[in-house]
Scaffold this active site. Structure first.
Site, PDB file in Angstrom:
ATOM      1  N   GLU A 126     -24.850 -85.227 -83.272  1.00 35.23           N
ATOM      2  CA  GLU A 126     -26.503 -84.289 -83.944  1.00 35.23           C
ATOM      3  C   GLU A 126     -27.002 -84.326 -85.125  1.00 35.23           C
ATOM      4  O   GLU A 126     -27.854 -85.405 -85.687  1.00 35.23           O
ATOM      5  CB  GLU A 126     -25.631 -82.355 -83.909  1.00 35.23           C
ATOM      6  CG  GLU A 126     -25.633 -82.492 -82.168  1.00 35.23           C
ATOM      7  CD  GLU A 126     -25.264 -81.111 -82.322  1.00 35.23           C
ATOM      8  OE1 GLU A 126     -24.090 -80.680 -81.453  1.00 35.23           O
ATOM      9  OE2 GLU A 126     -25.673 -79.973 -81.884  1.00 35.23           O
TER      10      GLU A 126
HETATM   11  C1  HEC Z   1     -29.627 -85.287 -83.129  1.00 32.51           C
HETATM   12  C2  HEC Z   1     -29.968 -84.441 -81.677  1.00 32.51           C
HETATM   13  C3  HEC Z   1     -29.872 -83.064 -82.358  1.00 32.51           C
HETATM   14  C4  HEC Z   1     -30.031 -82.376 -83.778  1.00 32.51           C
HETATM   15  C5  HEC Z   1     -30.491 -83.131 -84.839  1.00 32.51           C
HETATM   16  C6  HEC Z   1     -29.349 -81.559 -83.283  1.00 32.51           C
HETATM   17  N1  HEC Z   1     -28.822 -81.211 -81.968  1.00 32.51           N
HETATM   18 FE1  HEC Z   1     -28.326 -79.392 -80.847  1.00 32.51          FE
HETATM   19  N2  HEC Z   1     -27.293 -80.492 -79.269  1.00 32.51           N
HETATM   20  C7  HEC Z   1     -27.714 -81.472 -79.202  1.00 32.51           C
HETATM   21  C8  HEC Z   1     -26.912 -81.925 -78.261  1.00 32.51           C
HETATM   22  C9  HEC Z   1     -26.868 -83.305 -77.621  1.00 32.51           C
HETATM   23  C10 HEC Z   1     -26.079 -81.172 -77.668  1.00 32.51           C
HETATM   24  C11 HEC Z   1     -25.432 -81.180 -76.863  1.00 32.51           C
HETATM   25  C12 HEC Z   1     -23.429 -81.345 -77.231  1.00 32.51           C
HETATM   26  C13 HEC Z   1     -22.762 -81.720 -76.250  1.00 32.51           C
HETATM   27  O1  HEC Z   1     -23.357 -81.108 -75.113  1.00 32.51           O
HETATM   28  O2  HEC Z   1     -21.551 -81.701 -76.615  1.00 32.51           O
HETATM   29  C14 HEC Z   1     -26.787 -80.352 -78.507  1.00 32.51           C
HETATM   30  C15 HEC Z   1     -26.067 -78.844 -78.944  1.00 32.51           C
HETATM   31  C16 HEC Z   1     -26.534 -77.534 -79.070  1.00 32.51           C
HETATM   32  C17 HEC Z   1     -26.039 -76.546 -79.206  1.00 32.51           C
HETATM   33  C18 HEC Z   1     -24.847 -75.955 -78.157  1.00 32.51           C
HETATM   34  C19 HEC Z   1     -26.269 -75.437 -76.411  1.00 32.51           C
HETATM   35  C20 HEC Z   1     -25.458 -75.237 -75.834  1.00 32.51           C
HETATM   36  O3  HEC Z   1     -25.475 -74.733 -75.011  1.00 32.51           O
HETATM   37  O4  HEC Z   1     -24.226 -75.483 -76.080  1.00 32.51           O
HETATM   38  C21 HEC Z   1     -26.248 -75.538 -80.495  1.00 32.51           C
HETATM   39  C22 HEC Z   1     -26.365 -74.006 -80.253  1.00 32.51           C
HETATM   40  C23 HEC Z   1     -27.122 -76.458 -80.924  1.00 32.51           C
HETATM   41  N3  HEC Z   1     -27.104 -77.843 -81.085  1.00 32.51           N
HETATM   42  C24 HEC Z   1     -27.626 -75.837 -82.443  1.00 32.51           C
HETATM   43  C25 HEC Z   1     -28.459 -76.967 -83.268  1.00 32.51           C
HETATM   44  C26 HEC Z   1     -29.171 -77.068 -84.208  1.00 32.51           C
HETATM   45  C27 HEC Z   1     -28.577 -75.112 -85.066  1.00 32.51           C
HETATM   46  C28 HEC Z   1     -28.683 -77.478 -84.784  1.00 32.51           C
HETATM   47  C29 HEC Z   1     -29.613 -78.176 -86.268  1.00 32.51           C
HETATM   48  C30 HEC Z   1     -29.208 -77.732 -87.806  1.00 32.51           C
HETATM   49  C31 HEC Z   1     -29.499 -78.823 -84.081  1.00 32.51           C
HETATM   50  N4  HEC Z   1     -28.393 -78.411 -83.072  1.00 32.51           N
HETATM   51  C32 HEC Z   1     -29.292 -79.948 -84.712  1.00 32.51           C
HETATM   52  C33 HEC Z   1     -28.573 -82.720 -79.941  1.00 32.51           C
HETATM   53  C34 HEC Z   1     -29.025 -82.183 -81.089  1.00 32.51           C
END
Ligand code: HEC
Ligand code: HEC
Length: 324
Positions: A126
Protein backbone atom coordinates in the site's frame (compact mmCIF):
# COMPACT_ATOMS: atom_id res chain seq x y z
CA UNK A 1 -57.42 -6.33 -12.94
CA UNK A 2 -57.97 -9.38 -10.79
CA UNK A 3 -54.84 -11.03 -12.23
CA UNK A 4 -52.84 -7.91 -11.65
CA UNK A 5 -54.07 -7.75 -8.04
CA UNK A 6 -53.04 -11.36 -7.47
CA UNK A 7 -49.62 -10.77 -8.94
CA UNK A 8 -49.15 -7.84 -6.58
CA UNK A 9 -50.31 -9.97 -3.64
CA UNK A 10 -47.77 -12.66 -4.56
CA UNK A 11 -45.03 -10.04 -4.79
CA UNK A 12 -45.98 -8.70 -1.40
CA UNK A 13 -45.86 -12.15 0.17
CA UNK A 14 -42.49 -12.88 -1.44
CA UNK A 15 -41.16 -9.48 -0.41
CA UNK A 16 -42.29 -9.91 3.20
CA UNK A 17 -40.83 -13.41 3.32
CA UNK A 18 -37.48 -12.12 2.05
CA UNK A 19 -37.51 -9.31 4.60
CA UNK A 20 -38.04 -11.80 7.41
CA UNK A 21 -35.04 -13.80 6.16
CA UNK A 22 -32.87 -10.70 5.76
CA UNK A 23 -33.73 -9.44 9.24
CA UNK A 24 -32.02 -12.46 10.76
CA UNK A 25 -28.52 -11.78 9.47
CA UNK A 26 -28.48 -8.34 7.91
CA UNK A 27 -28.43 -4.82 9.32
CA UNK A 28 -29.09 -1.73 7.24
CA UNK A 29 -26.42 0.90 6.68
CA UNK A 30 -27.30 4.53 7.39
CA UNK A 31 -25.55 7.83 6.94
CA UNK A 32 -25.07 9.07 10.49
CA UNK A 33 -25.54 12.80 10.03
CA UNK A 34 -25.01 13.47 13.73
CA UNK A 35 -21.60 11.79 13.57
CA UNK A 36 -20.70 13.79 10.47
CA UNK A 37 -21.70 17.04 12.12
CA UNK A 38 -20.00 16.32 15.44
CA UNK A 39 -16.74 15.46 13.66
CA UNK A 40 -16.82 18.08 10.93
CA UNK A 41 -13.27 19.44 11.42
CA UNK A 42 -11.68 16.06 11.96
CA UNK A 43 -13.36 14.73 8.83
CA UNK A 44 -12.11 17.73 6.88
CA UNK A 45 -8.56 16.99 8.05
CA UNK A 46 -8.99 13.29 7.22
CA UNK A 47 -10.19 14.19 3.73
CA UNK A 48 -7.08 16.31 3.12
CA UNK A 49 -4.87 13.47 4.26
CA UNK A 50 -6.70 10.88 2.19
CA UNK A 51 -5.98 12.76 -1.03
CA UNK A 52 -2.47 13.91 -0.11
CA UNK A 53 0.42 12.23 -1.92
CA UNK A 54 2.86 13.67 0.63
CA UNK A 55 1.78 10.83 2.93
CA UNK A 56 3.92 8.42 0.91
CA UNK A 57 7.72 8.40 1.15
CA UNK A 58 8.34 9.65 -2.39
CA UNK A 59 5.22 11.85 -2.32
CA UNK A 60 3.84 9.96 -5.33
CA UNK A 61 0.74 8.12 -4.09
CA UNK A 62 -2.19 8.87 -1.83
CA UNK A 63 -4.83 6.55 -0.39
CA UNK A 64 -7.06 7.71 -3.24
CA UNK A 65 -4.55 6.52 -5.90
CA UNK A 66 -5.74 2.98 -5.22
CA UNK A 67 -8.97 3.46 -3.26
CA UNK A 68 -10.42 5.86 -5.82
CA UNK A 69 -13.50 7.16 -4.05
CA UNK A 70 -15.12 8.23 -7.31
CA UNK A 71 -14.81 4.64 -8.53
CA UNK A 72 -16.44 3.09 -5.44
CA UNK A 73 -13.17 3.11 -3.49
CA UNK A 74 -11.23 0.76 -5.70
CA UNK A 75 -9.08 0.80 -8.83
CA UNK A 76 -6.32 -1.75 -9.01
CA UNK A 77 -4.37 -0.20 -11.86
CA UNK A 78 -1.68 1.62 -9.92
CA UNK A 79 -1.24 -1.30 -7.60
CA UNK A 80 -0.86 -3.69 -10.49
CA UNK A 81 1.53 -1.51 -12.46
CA UNK A 82 3.96 -0.58 -9.76
CA UNK A 83 3.84 -3.09 -6.95
CA UNK A 84 4.17 -6.52 -8.48
CA UNK A 85 7.67 -7.27 -7.20
CA UNK A 86 7.30 -10.81 -8.46
CA UNK A 87 4.97 -11.59 -5.54
CA UNK A 88 1.29 -12.41 -5.39
CA UNK A 89 -0.82 -9.35 -5.21
CA UNK A 90 -4.35 -8.72 -4.11
CA UNK A 91 -7.34 -6.88 -5.43
CA UNK A 92 -7.88 -3.37 -4.06
CA UNK A 93 -11.04 -3.48 -1.90
CA UNK A 94 -13.58 -0.69 -1.58
CA UNK A 95 -13.42 1.60 1.48
CA UNK A 96 -17.15 2.34 1.54
CA UNK A 97 -18.94 0.99 4.61
CA UNK A 98 -15.78 -0.73 5.88
CA UNK A 99 -16.08 0.59 9.43
CA UNK A 100 -18.74 -2.06 10.14
CA UNK A 101 -16.46 -4.99 9.22
CA UNK A 102 -15.13 -7.39 11.85
CA UNK A 103 -12.03 -8.29 9.86
CA UNK A 104 -9.88 -6.55 7.27
CA UNK A 105 -7.80 -7.63 4.26
CA UNK A 106 -8.48 -10.58 1.97
CA UNK A 107 -6.84 -12.90 4.46
CA UNK A 108 -8.85 -11.48 7.37
CA UNK A 109 -5.64 -10.97 9.34
CA UNK A 110 -6.51 -7.59 10.92
CA UNK A 111 -9.34 -6.94 13.38
CA UNK A 112 -9.84 -3.19 13.66
CA UNK A 113 -10.03 -0.31 11.21
CA UNK A 114 -7.39 1.56 13.23
CA UNK A 115 -4.90 -1.31 12.97
CA UNK A 116 -5.70 -1.62 9.28
CA UNK A 117 -4.94 2.05 8.61
CA UNK A 118 -1.63 1.69 10.44
CA UNK A 119 -0.94 -1.35 8.28
CA UNK A 120 -1.87 0.55 5.09
CA UNK A 121 1.05 2.90 5.82
CA UNK A 122 3.63 0.29 6.64
CA UNK A 123 2.96 -2.64 4.32
CA UNK A 124 4.83 -2.98 1.04
CA UNK A 125 1.65 -3.26 -1.00
CA UNK A 126 0.00 0.00 0.00
CA UNK A 127 1.80 3.18 1.09
CA UNK A 128 5.08 1.40 1.88
CA UNK A 129 6.24 3.99 4.42
CA UNK A 130 9.41 2.61 6.01
CA UNK A 131 10.11 5.64 8.23
CA UNK A 132 7.04 7.39 9.64
CA UNK A 133 9.16 10.31 10.86
CA UNK A 134 9.78 11.36 7.26
CA UNK A 135 6.02 11.83 6.80
CA UNK A 136 5.46 13.48 10.18
CA UNK A 137 8.35 15.94 9.69
CA UNK A 138 7.06 16.76 6.22
CA UNK A 139 3.56 17.54 7.50
CA UNK A 140 4.92 19.50 10.47
CA UNK A 141 6.74 21.77 8.04
CA UNK A 142 3.45 22.75 6.37
CA UNK A 143 1.82 25.61 8.21
CA UNK A 144 -1.69 24.85 6.96
CA UNK A 145 -1.46 21.33 8.35
CA UNK A 146 -0.18 22.62 11.70
CA UNK A 147 -3.23 24.86 11.90
CA UNK A 148 -5.66 22.09 10.94
CA UNK A 149 -4.20 19.53 13.35
CA UNK A 150 -4.16 22.02 16.22
CA UNK A 151 -7.78 22.97 15.58
CA UNK A 152 -8.85 19.35 15.85
CA UNK A 153 -6.51 18.08 18.58
CA UNK A 154 -6.74 21.15 20.79
CA UNK A 155 -5.29 19.73 24.00
CA UNK A 156 -2.52 17.83 22.27
CA UNK A 157 0.87 19.53 22.57
CA UNK A 158 2.13 17.33 19.73
CA UNK A 159 -0.89 17.58 17.42
CA UNK A 160 0.86 16.58 14.18
CA UNK A 161 1.52 12.99 15.22
CA UNK A 162 1.17 9.65 13.51
CA UNK A 163 -1.61 8.60 15.90
CA UNK A 164 -3.59 11.68 14.97
CA UNK A 165 -3.04 11.12 11.23
CA UNK A 166 -4.51 7.63 11.63
CA UNK A 167 -7.32 8.95 13.83
CA UNK A 168 -8.36 11.63 11.31
CA UNK A 169 -8.22 9.15 8.40
CA UNK A 170 -10.31 6.68 10.38
CA UNK A 171 -12.95 9.30 11.11
CA UNK A 172 -13.11 10.31 7.44
CA UNK A 173 -13.40 6.64 6.38
CA UNK A 174 -16.20 6.07 8.93
CA UNK A 175 -18.24 8.64 7.04
CA UNK A 176 -17.91 6.73 3.76
CA UNK A 177 -21.35 5.13 3.74
CA UNK A 178 -23.54 4.23 0.77
CA UNK A 179 -27.10 3.41 1.83
CA UNK A 180 -28.68 1.29 -0.91
CA UNK A 181 -32.11 0.10 -2.11
CA UNK A 182 -31.79 -2.99 0.10
CA UNK A 183 -31.69 -0.72 3.17
CA UNK A 184 -34.97 0.91 2.15
CA UNK A 185 -36.38 -2.54 1.49
CA UNK A 186 -35.51 -3.89 4.91
CA UNK A 187 -37.13 -0.86 6.53
CA UNK A 188 -40.40 -1.77 4.83
CA UNK A 189 -40.38 -0.35 1.30
CA UNK A 190 -41.37 -3.32 -0.88
CA UNK A 191 -40.91 -1.28 -4.04
CA UNK A 192 -37.23 -0.59 -3.33
CA UNK A 193 -36.33 -3.92 -4.94
CA UNK A 194 -37.71 -5.18 -8.27
CA UNK A 195 -39.53 -8.48 -8.66
CA UNK A 196 -36.38 -10.02 -10.14
CA UNK A 197 -34.27 -8.77 -7.24
CA UNK A 198 -36.66 -10.28 -4.72
CA UNK A 199 -36.54 -13.59 -6.60
CA UNK A 200 -32.75 -13.34 -6.62
CA UNK A 201 -32.76 -12.74 -2.85
CA UNK A 202 -34.71 -15.96 -2.36
CA UNK A 203 -32.29 -17.89 -4.57
CA UNK A 204 -29.36 -16.40 -2.62
CA UNK A 205 -31.03 -17.82 0.48
CA UNK A 206 -31.94 -21.20 -1.08
CA UNK A 207 -28.33 -21.71 -2.21
CA UNK A 208 -27.17 -20.99 1.32
CA UNK A 209 -24.98 -18.05 0.31
CA UNK A 210 -26.13 -16.44 3.58
CA UNK A 211 -24.27 -19.01 5.64
CA UNK A 212 -21.04 -17.13 4.86
CA UNK A 213 -22.20 -13.75 3.53
CA UNK A 214 -23.77 -12.19 6.64
CA UNK A 215 -23.79 -8.86 8.49
CA UNK A 216 -24.55 -5.38 7.27
CA UNK A 217 -22.10 -5.73 4.35
CA UNK A 218 -23.23 -9.29 3.49
CA UNK A 219 -19.72 -10.48 4.22
CA UNK A 220 -16.62 -9.31 6.04
CA UNK A 221 -17.47 -11.11 9.27
CA UNK A 222 -15.46 -14.34 8.99
CA UNK A 223 -12.82 -16.29 7.12
CA UNK A 224 -13.83 -19.42 5.22
CA UNK A 225 -12.11 -21.85 2.94
CA UNK A 226 -12.07 -20.73 -0.67
CA UNK A 227 -12.70 -23.99 -2.48
CA UNK A 228 -14.82 -25.99 -0.04
CA UNK A 229 -16.01 -28.38 -2.75
CA UNK A 230 -13.27 -28.10 -5.43
CA UNK A 231 -9.74 -26.71 -5.20
CA UNK A 232 -9.61 -23.04 -6.15
CA UNK A 233 -7.57 -22.87 -9.40
CA UNK A 234 -5.04 -20.28 -8.20
CA UNK A 235 -3.19 -21.51 -5.11
CA UNK A 236 -0.37 -18.95 -5.09
CA UNK A 237 -1.78 -16.87 -2.26
CA UNK A 238 -2.71 -19.12 0.67
CA UNK A 239 -4.75 -16.50 2.54
CA UNK A 240 -5.01 -16.74 6.32
CA UNK A 241 -2.24 -19.36 6.32
CA UNK A 242 0.14 -16.44 5.70
CA UNK A 243 -0.98 -15.03 9.08
CA UNK A 244 -1.17 -18.22 11.09
CA UNK A 245 1.00 -21.00 9.70
CA UNK A 246 -1.44 -23.77 10.48
CA UNK A 247 -2.03 -26.11 7.49
CA UNK A 248 -5.76 -26.16 8.35
CA UNK A 249 -5.91 -22.51 7.27
CA UNK A 250 -4.53 -22.95 3.75
CA UNK A 251 -6.76 -21.10 1.25
CA UNK A 252 -8.89 -19.51 3.97
CA UNK A 253 -9.98 -16.02 2.92
CA UNK A 254 -12.20 -13.33 4.28
CA UNK A 255 -15.77 -13.78 3.00
CA UNK A 256 -16.00 -10.71 0.75
CA UNK A 257 -18.34 -7.92 1.79
CA UNK A 258 -20.82 -7.57 -1.08
CA UNK A 259 -22.03 -3.96 -0.78
CA UNK A 260 -21.42 -2.22 -4.13
CA UNK A 261 -20.13 -5.48 -5.59
CA UNK A 262 -21.74 -4.53 -8.92
CA UNK A 263 -19.21 -1.68 -9.15
CA UNK A 264 -16.06 -3.36 -7.83
CA UNK A 265 -15.10 -5.77 -10.61
CA UNK A 266 -12.72 -7.65 -10.91
CA UNK A 267 -13.69 -10.22 -8.30
CA UNK A 268 -11.90 -12.38 -5.74
CA UNK A 269 -8.58 -11.71 -4.01
CA UNK A 270 -6.77 -12.78 -7.18
CA UNK A 271 -9.00 -10.84 -9.58
CA UNK A 272 -9.78 -13.99 -11.60
CA UNK A 273 -13.31 -13.01 -12.64
CA UNK A 274 -14.43 -9.76 -14.21
CA UNK A 275 -18.09 -10.64 -14.50
CA UNK A 276 -20.51 -10.70 -11.56
CA UNK A 277 -22.73 -13.47 -12.94
CA UNK A 278 -19.69 -15.64 -13.55
CA UNK A 279 -18.39 -14.91 -10.02
CA UNK A 280 -21.78 -16.01 -8.63
CA UNK A 281 -21.62 -19.26 -10.61
CA UNK A 282 -18.09 -19.95 -9.38
CA UNK A 283 -19.24 -19.43 -5.79
CA UNK A 284 -21.99 -21.98 -6.38
CA UNK A 285 -19.45 -24.47 -7.70
CA UNK A 286 -16.44 -23.96 -5.40
CA UNK A 287 -18.23 -23.14 -2.13
CA UNK A 288 -21.44 -25.14 -2.44
CA UNK A 289 -20.84 -27.81 -5.11
CA UNK A 290 -23.88 -26.52 -7.01
CA UNK A 291 -24.50 -25.74 -10.66
CA UNK A 292 -26.07 -22.31 -10.71
CA UNK A 293 -27.86 -21.77 -14.04
CA UNK A 294 -27.33 -18.62 -16.10
CA UNK A 295 -30.86 -17.48 -15.30
CA UNK A 296 -30.37 -18.04 -11.55
CA UNK A 297 -27.02 -16.22 -11.67
CA UNK A 298 -28.73 -13.31 -13.37
CA UNK A 299 -31.35 -13.09 -10.64
CA UNK A 300 -28.82 -13.41 -7.84
CA UNK A 301 -26.74 -10.67 -9.49
CA UNK A 302 -29.85 -8.49 -9.77
CA UNK A 303 -30.37 -8.95 -6.02
CA UNK A 304 -26.72 -8.06 -5.36
CA UNK A 305 -27.19 -4.89 -7.42
CA UNK A 306 -29.72 -3.87 -4.77
CA UNK A 307 -26.63 -3.38 -2.56
CA UNK A 308 -25.31 -0.61 -4.80
CA UNK A 309 -25.53 2.75 -3.08
CA UNK A 310 -24.94 6.27 -4.21
CA UNK A 311 -21.48 7.76 -3.96
CA UNK A 312 -21.56 10.73 -1.54
CA UNK A 313 -20.12 13.14 -4.11
CA UNK A 314 -19.88 16.19 -1.86
CA UNK A 315 -18.32 14.27 1.02
CA UNK A 316 -15.61 12.81 -1.21
CA UNK A 317 -14.77 15.95 -3.14
CA UNK A 318 -11.01 16.38 -3.37
CA UNK A 319 -9.98 19.60 -1.59
CA UNK A 320 -8.78 22.14 -4.15
CA UNK A 321 -6.41 23.78 -1.73
CA UNK A 322 -5.14 22.66 1.61
CA UNK A 323 -7.21 24.79 3.97
CA UNK A 324 -10.80 25.45 2.93
C1 HEC B 1 -0.89 0.96 -3.86
C2 HEC B 1 -2.31 0.77 -3.61
C3 HEC B 1 -2.88 1.15 -2.25
C4 HEC B 1 -2.71 2.33 -1.57
C5 HEC B 1 -1.89 3.53 -1.98
C6 HEC B 1 -3.50 2.21 -0.37
N1 HEC B 1 -4.13 1.00 -0.33
FE1 HEC B 1 -5.39 0.36 1.10
N2 HEC B 1 -5.47 -1.46 0.21
C7 HEC B 1 -4.83 -1.81 -0.95
C8 HEC B 1 -4.93 -3.25 -1.15
C9 HEC B 1 -4.36 -4.06 -2.29
C10 HEC B 1 -5.68 -3.74 -0.05
C11 HEC B 1 -6.05 -5.20 0.24
C12 HEC B 1 -4.92 -5.83 1.01
C13 HEC B 1 -5.19 -7.29 1.36
O1 HEC B 1 -6.27 -7.79 1.05
O2 HEC B 1 -4.31 -7.90 1.95
C14 HEC B 1 -6.02 -2.57 0.77
C15 HEC B 1 -6.81 -2.63 1.92
C16 HEC B 1 -7.19 -1.53 2.66
C17 HEC B 1 -8.18 -1.53 3.72
C18 HEC B 1 -8.96 -2.75 4.17
C19 HEC B 1 -10.30 -2.85 3.46
C20 HEC B 1 -10.95 -4.17 3.67
O3 HEC B 1 -12.07 -4.37 3.17
O4 HEC B 1 -10.37 -5.05 4.30
C21 HEC B 1 -8.25 -0.26 4.24
C22 HEC B 1 -9.15 0.22 5.36
C23 HEC B 1 -7.29 0.53 3.50
N3 HEC B 1 -6.67 -0.27 2.55
C24 HEC B 1 -7.04 1.87 3.74
C25 HEC B 1 -6.05 2.59 3.08
C26 HEC B 1 -5.64 3.93 3.49
C27 HEC B 1 -6.24 4.73 4.62
C28 HEC B 1 -4.65 4.30 2.61
C29 HEC B 1 -3.83 5.58 2.65
C30 HEC B 1 -3.12 5.82 3.89
C31 HEC B 1 -4.45 3.18 1.68
N4 HEC B 1 -5.30 2.16 2.02
C32 HEC B 1 -3.57 3.19 0.60
C33 HEC B 1 -4.16 -0.97 -1.80
C34 HEC B 1 -3.76 0.31 -1.47
C1 HEC C 1 -18.31 -21.31 2.45
C2 HEC C 1 -18.47 -19.87 2.48
C3 HEC C 1 -19.08 -19.18 1.26
C4 HEC C 1 -20.29 -19.45 0.66
C5 HEC C 1 -21.30 -20.53 1.01
C6 HEC C 1 -20.42 -18.47 -0.39
N1 HEC C 1 -19.35 -17.63 -0.42
FE1 HEC C 1 -19.09 -16.06 -1.68
N2 HEC C 1 -17.22 -15.77 -0.93
C7 HEC C 1 -16.63 -16.53 0.06
C8 HEC C 1 -15.26 -16.14 0.19
C9 HEC C 1 -14.26 -16.74 1.17
C10 HEC C 1 -15.02 -15.12 -0.75
C11 HEC C 1 -13.71 -14.36 -0.99
C12 HEC C 1 -12.87 -15.05 -2.01
C13 HEC C 1 -11.64 -14.29 -2.39
O1 HEC C 1 -11.31 -13.23 -1.82
O2 HEC C 1 -10.97 -14.74 -3.32
C14 HEC C 1 -16.29 -14.92 -1.46
C15 HEC C 1 -16.46 -14.01 -2.49
C16 HEC C 1 -17.65 -13.81 -3.18
C17 HEC C 1 -17.82 -12.89 -4.27
C18 HEC C 1 -16.74 -11.96 -4.85
C19 HEC C 1 -16.82 -10.60 -4.26
C20 HEC C 1 -15.67 -9.69 -4.61
O3 HEC C 1 -15.81 -8.49 -4.41
O4 HEC C 1 -14.62 -10.16 -5.06
C21 HEC C 1 -19.13 -12.99 -4.68
C22 HEC C 1 -19.81 -12.20 -5.79
C23 HEC C 1 -19.75 -14.00 -3.86
N3 HEC C 1 -18.82 -14.48 -2.95
C24 HEC C 1 -21.07 -14.42 -3.98
C25 HEC C 1 -21.55 -15.58 -3.39
C26 HEC C 1 -22.81 -16.21 -3.74
C27 HEC C 1 -23.80 -15.67 -4.76
C28 HEC C 1 -22.92 -17.33 -3.00
C29 HEC C 1 -24.00 -18.39 -3.06
C30 HEC C 1 -24.06 -19.11 -4.30
C31 HEC C 1 -21.74 -17.41 -2.16
N4 HEC C 1 -20.93 -16.35 -2.44
C32 HEC C 1 -21.51 -18.42 -1.23
C33 HEC C 1 -17.26 -17.50 0.83
C34 HEC C 1 -18.49 -18.05 0.56
Amino acid sequence: MLLCGNAQEINKTEANKLRTILEVFFNPVETDTQFLLANKNKINLGRHLFFDERLSTNATISCNSCHNLNAFGTNGSYYLDKHKNGKWFRDVPTLYNVHTLSIYNADGGINTLKDKINDAFSNGFEMHVTDKNVIIDRLKAIEDYRILFNQVYVDDTNAVSFNNIVDALQTFIKGLTTPAPIDKFIKGDNKALSKMQIQGGHIFNDKNCYSCHTGSNIGGQMIQKLGVEFNWPNQKDLGYYNIERNPDYKMFFRVSPLRNVEKTSPYFHDRTSKNLEEAVQWMGKYERGLDISASEAKKISAFLKGLTGEIPSVYIKKPTKLVN
